[in-house]
Design a protein around this motif. Structure first.
Motif, PDB file in Angstrom:
ATOM      1  N   GLY A 162       0.795  -1.222   0.000  1.00 24.83           N
ATOM      2  CA  GLY A 162       0.000   0.000   0.000  1.00 24.83           C
ATOM      3  C   GLY A 162       0.823   1.264   0.000  1.00 24.83           C
ATOM      4  N   LYS A 163       2.054   1.206  -0.569  1.00 25.51           N
ATOM      5  CA  LYS A 163       2.968   2.336  -0.510  1.00 25.51           C
ATOM      6  C   LYS A 163       3.660   2.578  -1.849  1.00 25.51           C
ATOM      7  N   THR A 164       3.955   3.835  -2.129  1.00 26.54           N
ATOM      8  CA  THR A 164       4.912   4.227  -3.155  1.00 26.54           C
ATOM      9  C   THR A 164       5.890   5.199  -2.502  1.00 26.54           C
ATOM     10  N   ARG A 165       6.976   5.530  -3.216  1.00 29.62           N
ATOM     11  CA  ARG A 165       8.041   6.294  -2.562  1.00 29.62           C
ATOM     12  C   ARG A 165       8.526   7.464  -3.407  1.00 29.62           C
ATOM     13  N   VAL A 166       8.819   8.550  -2.715  1.00 23.94           N
ATOM     14  CA  VAL A 166       9.454   9.730  -3.315  1.00 23.94           C
ATOM     15  C   VAL A 166      10.714  10.000  -2.521  1.00 23.94           C
ATOM     16  N   ILE A 167      11.860   9.868  -3.174  1.00 22.14           N
ATOM     17  CA  ILE A 167      13.152  10.035  -2.503  1.00 22.14           C
ATOM     18  C   ILE A 167      13.779  11.329  -3.002  1.00 22.14           C
ATOM     19  N   ASN A 168      14.040  12.248  -2.092  1.00 20.85           N
ATOM     20  CA  ASN A 168      14.481  13.594  -2.433  1.00 20.85           C
ATOM     21  C   ASN A 168      15.948  13.794  -2.039  1.00 20.85           C
ATOM     22  N   THR A 169      16.794  14.039  -3.031  1.00 18.75           N
ATOM     23  CA  THR A 169      18.226  14.171  -2.771  1.00 18.75           C
ATOM     24  C   THR A 169      18.549  15.576  -2.280  1.00 18.75           C
ATOM     25  N   SER A 170      19.089  15.660  -1.084  1.00 18.27           N
ATOM     26  CA  SER A 170      19.504  16.933  -0.508  1.00 18.27           C
ATOM     27  C   SER A 170      21.024  16.977  -0.472  1.00 18.27           C
ATOM     28  N   SER A 171      21.593  17.515   0.587  1.00 12.08           N
ATOM     29  CA  SER A 171      23.044  17.677   0.697  1.00 12.08           C
ATOM     30  C   SER A 171      23.389  18.042   2.130  1.00 12.08           C
ATOM     31  N   LEU A 172      24.623  17.768   2.497  1.00 12.92           N
ATOM     32  CA  LEU A 172      25.146  18.247   3.768  1.00 12.92           C
ATOM     33  C   LEU A 172      24.999  19.758   3.881  1.00 12.92           C
ATOM     34  N   MET A 173      25.088  20.456   2.738  1.00  7.75           N
ATOM     35  CA  MET A 173      25.027  21.918   2.763  1.00  7.75           C
ATOM     36  C   MET A 173      23.650  22.445   3.144  1.00  7.75           C
ATOM     37  N   SER A 174      22.662  21.573   3.196  1.00  6.83           N
ATOM     38  CA  SER A 174      21.339  22.010   3.667  1.00  6.83           C
ATOM     39  C   SER A 174      21.424  22.551   5.090  1.00  6.83           C
ATOM     40  N   ARG A 175      22.437  22.115   5.819  1.00  7.08           N
ATOM     41  CA  ARG A 175      22.585  22.543   7.213  1.00  7.08           C
ATOM     42  C   ARG A 175      22.953  24.021   7.323  1.00  7.08           C
ATOM     43  N   LEU A 176      23.476  24.586   6.245  1.00  4.18           N
ATOM     44  CA  LEU A 176      23.826  26.007   6.248  1.00  4.18           C
ATOM     45  C   LEU A 176      22.750  26.854   5.588  1.00  4.18           C
ATOM     46  N   GLY A 177      21.644  26.216   5.195  1.00  5.59           N
ATOM     47  CA  GLY A 177      20.615  26.915   4.439  1.00  5.59           C
ATOM     48  C   GLY A 177      19.643  27.692   5.295  1.00  5.59           C
ATOM     49  N   ASN A 178      19.026  28.675   4.663  1.00  2.74           N
ATOM     50  CA  ASN A 178      17.915  29.440   5.210  1.00  2.74           C
ATOM     51  C   ASN A 178      17.003  29.750   4.037  1.00  2.74           C
ATOM     52  N   ILE A 179      15.764  30.076   4.280  1.00  2.00           N
ATOM     53  CA  ILE A 179      14.857  30.397   3.178  1.00  2.00           C
ATOM     54  C   ILE A 179      14.565  31.892   3.186  1.00  2.00           C
ATOM     55  N   GLN A 220      -2.087   8.760   2.170  1.00  2.00           N
ATOM     56  CA  GLN A 220      -2.511   8.240   0.869  1.00  2.00           C
ATOM     57  C   GLN A 220      -1.494   7.255   0.302  1.00  2.00           C
ATOM     58  N   GLY A 221      -0.523   6.882   1.122  1.00  2.00           N
ATOM     59  CA  GLY A 221       0.385   5.815   0.735  1.00  2.00           C
ATOM     60  C   GLY A 221       1.728   6.252   0.185  1.00  2.00           C
ATOM     61  N   ILE A 222       2.023   7.550   0.199  1.00  2.00           N
ATOM     62  CA  ILE A 222       3.307   8.019  -0.328  1.00  2.00           C
ATOM     63  C   ILE A 222       4.316   8.162   0.815  1.00  2.00           C
ATOM     64  N   ILE A 223       5.424   7.453   0.687  1.00  2.00           N
ATOM     65  CA  ILE A 223       6.547   7.597   1.612  1.00  2.00           C
ATOM     66  C   ILE A 223       7.505   8.625   1.025  1.00  2.00           C
ATOM     67  N   SER A 224       7.751   9.708   1.737  1.00  2.00           N
ATOM     68  CA  SER A 224       8.648  10.754   1.256  1.00  2.00           C
ATOM     69  C   SER A 224       9.835  10.886   2.204  1.00  2.00           C
ATOM     70  N   VAL A 225      11.031  10.818   1.631  1.00  2.00           N
ATOM     71  CA  VAL A 225      12.269  10.807   2.411  1.00  2.00           C
ATOM     72  C   VAL A 225      13.264  11.769   1.777  1.00  2.00           C
ATOM     73  N   ALA A 226      14.015  12.481   2.594  1.00  2.00           N
ATOM     74  CA  ALA A 226      15.119  13.311   2.108  1.00  2.00           C
ATOM     75  C   ALA A 226      16.434  12.679   2.528  1.00  2.00           C
ATOM     76  N   CYS A 227      17.450  12.799   1.683  1.00  2.00           N
ATOM     77  CA  CYS A 227      18.725  12.194   2.060  1.00  2.00           C
ATOM     78  C   CYS A 227      19.910  13.019   1.576  1.00  2.00           C
ATOM     79  N   ASN A 228      20.960  12.953   2.364  1.00  2.00           N
ATOM     80  CA  ASN A 228      22.268  13.468   1.967  1.00  2.00           C
ATOM     81  C   ASN A 228      23.039  12.302   1.375  1.00  2.00           C
ATOM     82  N   PRO A 229      23.371  12.334   0.080  1.00  2.00           N
ATOM     83  CA  PRO A 229      24.061  11.205  -0.531  1.00  2.00           C
ATOM     84  C   PRO A 229      25.532  11.098  -0.150  1.00  2.00           C
ATOM     85  N   GLY A 230      26.072  12.140   0.507  1.00  2.00           N
ATOM     86  CA  GLY A 230      27.483  12.150   0.871  1.00  2.00           C
ATOM     87  C   GLY A 230      28.269  13.129   0.024  1.00  2.00           C
TER      88      GLY A 230
END
Length: 312
Positions: A162-179, A220-230
């Motif tokens: 009952g799931k699908t997935r959305v994998i969002n590639t971020s970065s270590l530099m997100s830690r220095l971010g602001n909007i 609604q069954g969507i798994i959403s994850v953010a990751c730092n690939p290294g």
């Protein structure tokens, strides 16, 4: 909660991964889109998916480079990926890409929002005049995901888990971010920023977007994850100043490592429990920039993103 300095050390020098590409289960019958998969981490991700029998769409803007990647992947895996023309820096192109995809497929099990640009010259903007890094990395992927939500939720209903997935590639530099909403589209405020600042902002935006998808569509069954690939040896470094490149290369890892974390989230049973999580290299649950957990800020960003695409 880690301090920024602790997080940089932890994610720059991660322990050996307990997850291996060989741990990916058989993906026969699964359909995946990997953005930016003609090169780099995206190509490594596509390779692993093909080796485990997924049907893989290489979503990229350059047909010639995509064709070269598809040929190379076929030689390595014996499986043939499918080209999907996609320019994340042009909202009209994204709409056309989704129309093409849904005309061919009735299901989508995994969306890897992997593509990205990094440290671009500040004058560069998207087709609609957005900061190139935020417009490509965040707004483009938001619009792509938004248009694919119907097929993702429909597919979730038809799967055993009952799931699908959305994998969002971020970065270590997100830690220095602001909007700073004044810098997301071109204008005087944006032009005063350093490219590195705009990049960090976009990578924080990836995590915030991921969290909002998790909140809005998890039921609604969507798994959403953010990751730092290294910190990886890729061609994304090409726009960085020489001094910064030298510093970063002290903590760089082989490109092949970069796909591990998003493949862990995107293919394994463990990944089904990760909705709304931020992952650190290699294949570990991590702690994001605290701003990514600010629900009001995340909702404000989502509202802004919706406003930008409502007339496309």
């Amino acid at each position: 909660m880690f301090s920024v300095a602790q997080a940089f050390i932890d994610e720059s020098y991660p322990p050996k991964s307990r997850f291996r590409v060989d741990d990916i289960p058989d993906l026969t019958g699964k359909v995946a889109i990997v953005t930016g998969s003609n090169t780099g981490v995206g190509k490594e991700t596509a390779k692993a998916l093909l080796n485990h029998n997924a049907k893989v769409y290489i979503a990229a803007r350059n047909p010639d480079k995509a064709a070269e990647a598809i040929k190379d992947l076929k030689e390595q895996t014996g499986k043939e990926a499918i080209f999907l023309k996609l320019d994340l820096a042009d909202l009209s192109s994204i709409k056309s890409s989704v129309e093409e995809f849904v005309s061919k497929e009735k299901e989508l099990h995994i969306l890897f929002n992997n593509a990205g640009v990094m440290h671009c010259p500040v004058p560069e903007v998207t087709a609609q005049g957005y900061d190139l890094q935020f417009g490509t990395n965040v707004l483009g992927h938001f619009y792509l995901t938004k248009l694919l939500i119907p097929i993702l939720t429909a597919t979730a209903k038809s799967t055993a888990e009952g799931k699908t997935r959305v994998i969002n590639t971020s970065s270590l530099m997100s830690r220095l971010g602001n909007i700073d909403f004044n810098t997301l589209k071109d204008g005087p405020a944006r032009r005063k920023k350093f490219s590195s600042t705009l990049y960090s902002q976009s990578k924080l935006g990836n995590v915030m977007l991921s969290n909002e998808i998790a909140k809005r569509y998890g039921e609604q069954g969507i798994i959403s994850v953010a990751c730092n690939p290294g910190n990886l040896d890729t061609d994304l470094w090409r726009h960085m100043p020489d001094l910064m490149q030298r510093v970063m290369r002290l903590m760089i890892h082989p490109l092949s490592q970069g796909a591990l974390t998003q493949l862990w989230a995107g293919t394994t049973d463990d990944g089904l429990t990760m909705n709304g999580k931020y992952l650190a290299p290699w294949a570990r649950i991590g702690n994001p920039n605290p701003l990514a957990l600010d629900e009001v800020l995340c909702e404000d960003l989502w509202t802004w993103l919706e406003e930008q695409v409502e007339s496309v």
